[in-house]
Design an enzyme around this catalytic site. Structure first.
Site, short mmCIF file in Angstrom:
data_model
loop_
_atom_site.label_atom_id
_atom_site.label_comp_id
_atom_site.label_asym_id
_atom_site.label_seq_id
_atom_site.Cartn_x
_atom_site.Cartn_y
_atom_site.Cartn_z
N ILE A 1 3.33 1.47 -12.95
CA ILE A 1 4.57 1.06 -12.30
C ILE A 1 4.30 -0.01 -11.27
CG2 ILE A 1 6.54 1.81 -10.94
CD1 ILE A 1 5.77 4.69 -11.56
N ASP B 1 4.91 2.52 8.22
CA ASP B 1 5.00 1.37 7.31
C ASP B 1 6.41 1.34 6.72
OD1 ASP B 1 4.28 -0.89 5.94
OD2 ASP B 1 3.21 0.15 4.34
P1 ADP Z 1 1.53 1.01 -1.91
O1 ADP Z 1 0.61 1.50 -0.85
O2 ADP Z 1 0.82 0.31 -3.02
O3 ADP Z 1 2.69 0.23 -1.36
P2 ADP Z 1 3.53 2.95 -2.70
O4 ADP Z 1 3.44 4.41 -2.47
O5 ADP Z 1 4.51 2.20 -1.88
O6 ADP Z 1 2.07 2.34 -2.59
O7 ADP Z 1 3.85 2.73 -4.23
C1 ADP Z 1 3.96 1.46 -4.79
C2 ADP Z 1 5.22 1.35 -5.62
O8 ADP Z 1 5.19 2.29 -6.67
C3 ADP Z 1 6.48 1.61 -4.86
O9 ADP Z 1 6.98 0.47 -4.26
C4 ADP Z 1 7.41 2.15 -5.91
O10 ADP Z 1 8.02 1.08 -6.60
C5 ADP Z 1 6.46 2.84 -6.87
N1 ADP Z 1 6.41 4.29 -6.59
C6 ADP Z 1 5.55 4.93 -5.78
N2 ADP Z 1 5.79 6.24 -5.78
C7 ADP Z 1 6.84 6.44 -6.59
C8 ADP Z 1 7.58 7.60 -7.01
N3 ADP Z 1 7.26 8.83 -6.58
N4 ADP Z 1 8.60 7.43 -7.87
C9 ADP Z 1 8.92 6.20 -8.32
N5 ADP Z 1 8.27 5.09 -7.98
C10 ADP Z 1 7.24 5.19 -7.11
#
Ligand code: ADP
Ligand code: MN
Length: 515
Positions: A259, A404
């Site tokens: 994703i 964040d």
């Molecule tokens: P990073 O530290 O890379 O920003 P994130 O936890 O923000 O990590 O995850 C990156 C992206 O993955 C998010 O912006 C979102 O689009 C997607 N994502 C993360 N966790 C989920 C989830 N539980 N359900 C749907 N999409 C998710």
């Protein structure tokens, strides 16, 4: 394929660089053994009998005769796929070690050196330190408790006195060699010997291995750019193994794809599998893999170093464990949020640096980030009040600051806002906790003010509304200064009294900041 035919083929036949034709795995020695066939047979028979005896007495030890990776605790020999993966890793390591030796030999003390880096099978960061090799355990309660010492004999043999079985034992070795053929490149034809109890000699196996590798390299050069994709790099062999195990155990149905690829993590979508006795797996899951490349995490030290929850552990840890700590932090923080009823992903399981949680979105389509969604002004206002409420809950009920928070880490799903990405979240008493909160407030306030929400508080009002402090400074510089003064006050208090200031306490009336 008939193994006799293979043995007859000269190993030099395969294309490949000159250094490899020296046969790093030992020169193919065609000279026959000096003892008689009968001797060999009887010796083999003796060893076979001995092996049987041993496996009856120490079933788990004999099964794991090789390598630091395959330990009695984590090996699941019932799965061919897993076994193959493990062997492949071992194989890759051997290959790289040899590559390193060759590289050293060629370069000597020369000022100009040639690097074989691109030929490596295992990325430098992937190479493991065996002490953190506990692999598949339930880490929900204390993932970083001291690892059990490995039971794998590093000395390379098992048994005592005359009962020693070394890793060079022909039968063990022969069978292993045959099994390893399976790990040659998929396009490389290895015949159907794998299913049989075929004992391939080292010489034959080495010749085959060389050939398979030169074939593989040749096609790789043709088809592949120097750089692997980022997603691929994040999923090193060990992570892949962890993911395979999640699917193999039935916890996940399938992992459908990636994703998101960020600097610090890669997120995959998966369909949930069977429920276990204590856990219902959501129909769709997000798997967050914290990257095991270390450089990205260096500048995040400040979040975790001063977090008292992790204080006594931080100094003793190697960087790999620090990365697991990020995953652990995200898990704990999500759990707190879940308990407070804040919309956020629900934790399914944590394994090392891999966190499985419920998927926010539907049919493999992740919910959009607030920054990417166009909301009606009504929804925008609704979202604002919801975020304000969630920030207060996070602070007061979860005793957390997101640290964040922005339109990048808020998703819009089911007509409401969901908070994600909380691995860096800290408690308000973190030495920089209030500064992080102020930064969050700036992002949120700006986003909603720009988004046309007239009611949106400015960042300073929002900070006070969330924290319960009453900082009266009317400009950012002074405001920031007062925040830092507060942090310092609390630090001093912790130093002197071993506990945080009462005004940070999350229960009771909102604290009043007294100038
Ligand atoms: P990073 O530290 O890379 O920003 P994130 O936890 O923000 O990590 O995850 C990156 C992206 O993955 C998010 O912006 C979102 O689009 C997607 N994502 C993360 N966790 C989920 C989830 N539980 N359900 C749907 N999409 C998710
Ligand atoms: Mn994010």
């Amino acid at each position: 394929m008939d193994p006799v035919e293979v043995a007859a083929a000269p190993p030099e036949a395969g294309p490949g660089p000159a250094w490899r034709s020296k046969c790093p795995w030992g020169a193919p020695n065609t000279a026959s053994m000096s003892c008689s066939l009968a001797d060999v047979m009887s010796e083999q028979l003796a060893k076979e009998l001995q092996l049987e005896e041993e496996s009856a007495a120490f079933p788990e030890v004999v099964a794991v005769a090789e390598g630091p990776l395959i330990t009695a605790e984590n090996v699941d020999t019932s799965s061919d796929l897993m076994l193959a993966q493990m062997l492949q890793m071992e194989f890759d390591r051997e290959y790289d070690a040899q590559l390193r030796r060759e590289e050293k030999k060629i370069n000597g003390d020369s000022k100009v050196s040639i690097s074989f880096e691109n030929y490596r099978k295992v990325h430098p960061y992937d190479s493991d330190s065996s002490e953190d090799e506990v692999d598949w355990q339930d880490t929900r309660h204390d993932p970083y408790r001291a690892d059990k010492p490995t039971t794998t004999p590093r000395k390379g043999f098992i048994g005592k006195g005359k009962d020693i079985t070394t890793k060079h034992d022909e039968v063990v070795c022969g069978r292993k060699n045959t099994a390893r053929m399976e790990n040659f490149a998929p396009e490389f034809q290895v015949g159907d010997g794998i299913g049989m109890d075929l004992k391939l000699s080292n010489q034959v196996f080495n010749a085959l291995k060389q050939h398979a590798y030169s074939e593989e390299r040749r096609s790789a050069r043709l088809h592949e750019k120097k750089e692997h994709s980022t997603a691929e790099k994040a999923v090193d062999p060990k992570t892949r193994l962890l993911l395979y195990k999640m699917v193999n155990s039935g916890m996940l149905e399938t992992i459908t794809g990636c994703i998101s690829t960020g600097k610090e993590s890669v997120v995959f979508h998966a369909y949930g599998g069977n429920a276990t006795e204590d856990k219902v797996i959501p129909p769709e899951c997000a798997i967050k893999v914290f990257k095991t490349t270390l450089n990205e995490f260096k500048n995040r030290d400040k979040y975790i170093k001063d977090d008292y929850r992790f204080k006594d552990r931080f100094s003793k840890l190697n960087p790999r464990k620090v990365i697991r700590m990020w995953a652990e932090k995200e898990m704990h923080n999500l759990t707190r949020m879940q308990n407070a009823g804040i919309p956020c992903p629900e934790v399914v399981i944590l394994k090392k640096h891999v966190l499985v949680m419920s998927f926010i979105g539907q049919d493999q389509v992740p919910a959009p980030k607030l920054k990417d969604v166009t909301l009606s002004s009504e929804d925008m206002k609704k979202a604002y009040y919801q975020v304000l409420n969630m920030m207060q809950q996070l602070y007061k009920e979860c005793n957390l600051v997101h640290a964040d928070l922005s339109e990048y880490n808020m998703l819009w799903h089911d007509g409401k806002v969901w908070f994600i990405d909380v691995s860096q979240s800290v408690e308000p008493t973190h030495p920089h906790g209030l500064e992080f909160l102020f930064r969050d407030c700036k992002n949120v306030s700006q986003f909603f003010q720009k988004g046309g929400v007239a009611e949106a508080l400015n960042e300073r009002e929002l900070f006070n509304a969330v924290s319960g402090f009453n900082i009266t400074a009317d400009n950012e510089v002074d405001f920031q200064e007062e925040i830092e003064a507060l942090e310092k006050m609390n630090e001093d208090h912790v130093q002197n009294h071993g506990k945080k200031l009462a005004m940070f306490s999350s229960d009771g009336d909102p604290p009043i900041y007294d100038e």
